[in-house]
Write a protein that holds these residues in place. Structure first.
Motif, PDB file in Angstrom:
ATOM      1  N   LEU A 339       0.837  -1.206   0.000  1.00 11.39           N
ATOM      2  CA  LEU A 339       0.000   0.000   0.000  1.00 11.39           C
ATOM      3  C   LEU A 339       0.868   1.250   0.000  1.00 11.39           C
ATOM      4  O   LEU A 339       0.642   2.179  -0.803  1.00 11.39           O
ATOM      5  N   GLN A 340       1.864   1.299   0.875  1.00  7.20           N
ATOM      6  CA  GLN A 340       2.694   2.491   1.005  1.00  7.20           C
ATOM      7  C   GLN A 340       3.549   2.748  -0.233  1.00  7.20           C
ATOM      8  O   GLN A 340       3.959   3.889  -0.480  1.00  7.20           O
ATOM      9  N   CYS A 341       3.828   1.699  -1.003  1.00  9.06           N
ATOM     10  CA  CYS A 341       4.644   1.856  -2.217  1.00  9.06           C
ATOM     11  C   CYS A 341       3.811   2.105  -3.470  1.00  9.06           C
ATOM     12  O   CYS A 341       4.354   2.242  -4.568  1.00  9.06           O
ATOM     13  N   ASN A 342       2.495   2.151  -3.317  1.00  4.69           N
ATOM     14  CA  ASN A 342       1.600   2.346  -4.450  1.00  4.69           C
ATOM     15  C   ASN A 342       1.267   3.837  -4.587  1.00  4.69           C
ATOM     16  O   ASN A 342       0.490   4.393  -3.808  1.00  4.69           O
ATOM     17  N   ASP A 343       1.862   4.491  -5.580  1.00  3.92           N
ATOM     18  CA  ASP A 343       1.669   5.934  -5.764  1.00  3.92           C
ATOM     19  C   ASP A 343       0.236   6.273  -6.148  1.00  3.92           C
ATOM     20  O   ASP A 343      -0.276   7.353  -5.806  1.00  3.92           O
ATOM     21  N   THR A 344      -0.432   5.374  -6.865  1.00  2.00           N
ATOM     22  CA  THR A 344      -1.828   5.621  -7.267  1.00  2.00           C
ATOM     23  C   THR A 344      -2.730   5.699  -6.040  1.00  2.00           C
ATOM     24  O   THR A 344      -3.587   6.599  -5.937  1.00  2.00           O
ATOM     25  N   LEU A 345      -2.543   4.764  -5.116  1.00  2.00           N
ATOM     26  CA  LEU A 345      -3.346   4.774  -3.889  1.00  2.00           C
ATOM     27  C   LEU A 345      -3.003   5.978  -3.016  1.00  2.00           C
ATOM     28  O   LEU A 345      -3.885   6.542  -2.363  1.00  2.00           O
ATOM     29  N   LYS A 346      -1.747   6.380  -3.020  1.00  2.00           N
ATOM     30  CA  LYS A 346      -1.357   7.574  -2.250  1.00  2.00           C
ATOM     31  C   LYS A 346      -2.042   8.807  -2.804  1.00  2.00           C
ATOM     32  O   LYS A 346      -2.538   9.660  -2.043  1.00  2.00           O
ATOM     33  N   SER A 347      -2.127   8.910  -4.121  1.00  2.00           N
ATOM     34  CA  SER A 347      -2.822  10.042  -4.747  1.00  2.00           C
ATOM     35  C   SER A 347      -4.312  10.020  -4.413  1.00  2.00           C
ATOM     36  O   SER A 347      -4.927  11.070  -4.166  1.00  2.00           O
ATOM     37  N   LYS A 348      -4.891   8.805  -4.401  1.00  2.00           N
ATOM     38  CA  LYS A 348      -6.306   8.674  -4.057  1.00  2.00           C
ATOM     39  C   LYS A 348      -6.544   9.098  -2.611  1.00  2.00           C
ATOM     40  O   LYS A 348      -7.532   9.775  -2.302  1.00  2.00           O
ATOM     41  N   TYR A 349      -5.623   8.718  -1.720  1.00  2.00           N
ATOM     42  CA  TYR A 349      -5.735   9.101  -0.303  1.00  2.00           C
ATOM     43  C   TYR A 349      -5.696  10.623  -0.161  1.00  2.00           C
ATOM     44  O   TYR A 349      -6.498  11.215   0.580  1.00  2.00           O
ATOM     45  N   ASP A 350      -4.791  11.260  -0.894  1.00  2.00           N
ATOM     46  CA  ASP A 350      -4.683  12.719  -0.826  1.00  2.00           C
ATOM     47  C   ASP A 350      -5.930  13.387  -1.379  1.00  2.00           C
ATOM     48  O   ASP A 350      -6.317  14.477  -0.937  1.00  2.00           O
ATOM     49  N   ALA A 351      -6.569  12.723  -2.349  1.00  2.00           N
ATOM     50  CA  ALA A 351      -7.736  13.333  -3.020  1.00  2.00           C
ATOM     51  C   ALA A 351      -9.016  13.199  -2.198  1.00  2.00           C
ATOM     52  O   ALA A 351      -9.783  14.155  -2.074  1.00  2.00           O
ATOM     53  N   VAL A 352      -9.267  12.007  -1.629  1.00  2.00           N
ATOM     54  CA  VAL A 352     -10.550  11.758  -0.966  1.00  2.00           C
ATOM     55  C   VAL A 352     -10.487  11.919   0.552  1.00  2.00           C
ATOM     56  O   VAL A 352     -11.518  12.055   1.215  1.00  2.00           O
ATOM     57  N   GLY A 353      -9.293  11.863   1.136  1.00  2.00           N
ATOM     58  CA  GLY A 353      -9.162  12.010   2.586  1.00  2.00           C
ATOM     59  C   GLY A 353      -9.251  10.684   3.319  1.00  2.00           C
ATOM     60  O   GLY A 353      -9.634   9.651   2.755  1.00  2.00           O
ATOM     61  N   ALA A 354      -8.919  10.724   4.604  1.00  2.00           N
ATOM     62  CA  ALA A 354      -8.839   9.505   5.416  1.00  2.00           C
ATOM     63  C   ALA A 354     -10.190   8.822   5.597  1.00  2.00           C
ATOM     64  O   ALA A 354     -10.284   7.593   5.645  1.00  2.00           O
ATOM     65  N   ALA A 355     -11.279   9.602   5.700  1.00  2.00           N
ATOM     66  CA  ALA A 355     -12.598   9.025   5.972  1.00  2.00           C
ATOM     67  C   ALA A 355     -13.097   8.149   4.829  1.00  2.00           C
ATOM     68  O   ALA A 355     -13.716   7.097   5.063  1.00  2.00           O
ATOM     69  N   GLN A 356     -12.837   8.559   3.583  1.00  2.00           N
ATOM     70  CA  GLN A 356     -13.346   7.832   2.423  1.00  2.00           C
ATOM     71  C   GLN A 356     -12.344   6.841   1.828  1.00  2.00           C
ATOM     72  O   GLN A 356     -12.730   5.941   1.074  1.00  2.00           O
ATOM     73  N   PHE A 357     -11.069   6.990   2.173  1.00  2.00           N
ATOM     74  CA  PHE A 357     -10.044   6.181   1.520  1.00  2.00           C
ATOM     75  C   PHE A 357     -10.196   4.668   1.697  1.00  2.00           C
ATOM     76  O   PHE A 357      -9.911   3.912   0.750  1.00  2.00           O
ATOM     77  N   PRO A 358     -10.607   4.158   2.888  1.00  2.00           N
ATOM     78  CA  PRO A 358     -10.685   2.695   3.043  1.00  2.00           C
ATOM     79  C   PRO A 358     -11.486   1.988   1.957  1.00  2.00           C
ATOM     80  O   PRO A 358     -11.202   0.836   1.618  1.00  2.00           O
ATOM     81  N   ARG A 359     -12.475   2.659   1.381  1.00  2.07           N
ATOM     82  CA  ARG A 359     -13.290   2.032   0.333  1.00  2.07           C
ATOM     83  C   ARG A 359     -12.473   1.755  -0.935  1.00  2.07           C
ATOM     84  O   ARG A 359     -12.872   0.928  -1.753  1.00  2.07           O
ATOM     85  N   PHE A 360     -11.341   2.458  -1.087  1.00  2.98           N
ATOM     86  CA  PHE A 360     -10.522   2.304  -2.293  1.00  2.98           C
ATOM     87  C   PHE A 360      -9.369   1.330  -2.096  1.00  2.98           C
ATOM     88  O   PHE A 360      -8.581   1.128  -3.019  1.00  2.98           O
ATOM     89  N   ILE A 361      -9.270   0.745  -0.903  1.00  3.92           N
ATOM     90  CA  ILE A 361      -8.244  -0.285  -0.706  1.00  3.92           C
ATOM     91  C   ILE A 361      -8.637  -1.492  -1.553  1.00  3.92           C
ATOM     92  O   ILE A 361      -9.748  -2.003  -1.437  1.00  3.92           O
ATOM     93  N   PRO A 362      -7.772  -1.973  -2.430  1.00  2.00           N
ATOM     94  CA  PRO A 362      -8.148  -3.053  -3.365  1.00  2.00           C
ATOM     95  C   PRO A 362      -8.412  -4.381  -2.658  1.00  2.00           C
ATOM     96  O   PRO A 362      -7.934  -4.619  -1.540  1.00  2.00           O
ATOM     97  N   ASP A 363      -9.176  -5.245  -3.336  1.00  2.62           N
ATOM     98  CA  ASP A 363      -9.501  -6.562  -2.783  1.00  2.62           C
ATOM     99  C   ASP A 363      -8.268  -7.439  -2.620  1.00  2.62           C
ATOM    100  O   ASP A 363      -8.307  -8.455  -1.919  1.00  2.62           O
ATOM    101  N   THR A 364      -7.174  -7.072  -3.266  1.00  5.04           N
ATOM    102  CA  THR A 364      -5.935  -7.849  -3.140  1.00  5.04           C
ATOM    103  C   THR A 364      -5.252  -7.618  -1.785  1.00  5.04           C
ATOM    104  O   THR A 364      -4.232  -8.227  -1.495  1.00  5.04           O
TER     105      THR A 364
END
Length: 442
Positions: A339-364
């Motif tokens: 997760l920490q090495c995934n730049d796409t997810l980091k950008s998503k976290y910065d965009a949606v914030g901590a409250a909404q980010f868990p929904r974007f954690i992939p099923d993998t």
């Protein structure tokens, strides 16, 4: 029941209070999280208890709430109570019996138990040991407000003086925010109050003492800060991580205020600044107030130790990209690195914030999703229960004591519903339509 089938984790908030007919009412709220990490926060059960309210009786009613909705015990991850002995007892209390029930059900997970953050914050204030100031203020307010004549004369006196304020409010022990409001109003009207009491032949020597005025000013300011924290912790749909962050910020503020007070600089205490400007700087007890701030900070650390123990888990939800992998649970370390090495997810976290980010954690990353679901389900307080009891007091009044338990339960279920809406067609299909007759006669 339909939503409960999809929950991957849920937590419960439990509290008990008496209604107008002295019937004990037990409220249980559920906060469930489904596989899509969507949160549902609703009233699970409202049970009337006509006998004793020991831990055993509370557990029996609590257990009925869970089994009636067919919730699996192994999905229960958190339990939040008001801290009463019947609730939090490790053996004969609700907490102990729930843990025993989960062992009987062979539940693999551990139940996390919290004492309501809002209750604990209110209890921390008692560590200041300034009841003598509050007692004097309460006596003054009661003298003014208890008799209609005194109250009318005082309001007229304020009007004649051209005061900014028209009255002083009552102090009610069970209403935490009333304490700060009463103190601040009495401090602002201290001169007018003394003048009015003197017209009534009352001794105001204590109210005019410099020591008392300094203590009143300090209690006003610290109560205002505590009230601001209390308001931050209230409300529906609050994440436990946000509530814990507010408490941590307040503890840091206490350390800052203590150091500033030791230096004789009460810059964040406006009432203290006002009094200090009127009296000699040498008289103002900065060291004494710094000691009280130190005691308050120690009390916060003691009472919120159970939250501090969960700090790592809170960080996984609030900012997973800043968590030290070595300190994280071993079962999620590999996924956390990915997760920490995934730049796409980091950008998503910065965009949606901590409250909404868990929904974007992939099923993998199933372990991270499970961890997020468990933390999202946690109740930080019994606020919803307290809010429901306020509705109960307005619904079942002294003039409506004969309202049945079933009717009260139905009214409160409707008034507390948030995301649930009635299926009118389904309800109507189960009802038999009224007919005028079975047939016609000749």
């Amino acid at each position: 029941m339909e939503k409960g089938k999809d929950f991957v984790a849920f937590s419960l908030a439990v509290d008990e209070s008496c209604d107008a007919s002295d019937t004990a009412q037990l409220s249980v709220f559920i906060r469930g999280v489904d596989s899509n990490l969507c949160v549902t926060e609703e009233l699970l059960g409202f049970k009337s208890m006509h006998g004793t309210t020991t831990g055993k009786e509370i557990f029996e009613e609590f257990s009925k709430c869970v089994t009636e909705i067919k919730l699996p015990w192994d999905k229960l991850v958190g339990l939040t109570t008001d801290g009463a002995p019947a609730m939090c007892g490790k053996k004969s209390g609700l907490v102990g019996m729930v843990r025993e029930k989960m062992r009987e059900e062979n539940c693999a997970g551990e139940l996390t138990v919290y004492h309501c953050i809002i209750h604990q914050e209110a209890l921390c204030a008692k560590a200041l040991k300034m009841e003598h100031v509050m007692t004097t203020v309460t006596q003054v307010v009661n003298f003014i407000r208890a008799k209609g004549l005194n109250h009318r004369q005082f309001k007229y006196f304020l009007e004649e003086c051209g005061s900014e304020y028209a009255d002083v409010p009552y102090h009610t022990e069970v209403r935490w925010l009333s304490r700060g409001k009463v103190l601040n109003r009495c401090f602002e009207l201290r001169e007018e109050i003394c003048q009015f009491l003197e017209t009534k032949g009352k001794d105001t020597a204590e109210l005019r003492e410099q020591k008392f005025l300094c203590e009143l000013a300090f209690l006003c300011d610290i109560s205002s800060h505590l009230d601001a924290l209390n308001l931050q912790l209230q409300g529906r749909g609050r994440n436990i991580t946000d509530m814990y962050a507010a408490v941590r910020a307040f503890k840091t503020k206490l350390c800052l205020w203590e150091n500033q007070m030791l230096q004789g600089n009460p810059c964040h205490f406006p009432c203290c600044q006002s009094i200090k400007a009127q009296i000699s700087t040498a008289v103002f007890p900065c060291a004494q107030f710094a000691e009280k701030l130190s005691v308050l900070a120690a009390e916060f650390s003691r009472r919120f130790a159970d939250f501090d123990a969960q700090k790592c888990k809170f960080e996984l939800l609030s900012n997973p990209f800043a968590v030290d992998v070595e300190n994280a649970p071993t079962n999620i370390q590999m996924e956390l690195i990915e997760l920490q090495c995934n730049d796409t997810l980091k950008s998503k976290y910065d965009a949606v914030g901590a409250a909404q980010f868990p929904r974007f954690i992939p099923d993998t990353m199933p372990q991270l999703r499970t961890q997020a679901a468990q933390m999202l389900s946690m109740f930080g307080s019994t606020y919803l229960c307290e809010q429901l009891f306020s509705s109960m007091k307005m619904t079942k009044t002294t003039h409506r004591r004969r309202l049945t338990d079933e009717h009260l339960r139905s009214i409160l279920r409707i008034s507390s519903a948030q995301s649930l809406s009635p299926d009118i067609d389904e309800l109507a299909s189960k009802k038999r339509c009224q007919v005028s007759g079975l047939g016609t006669s000749d």
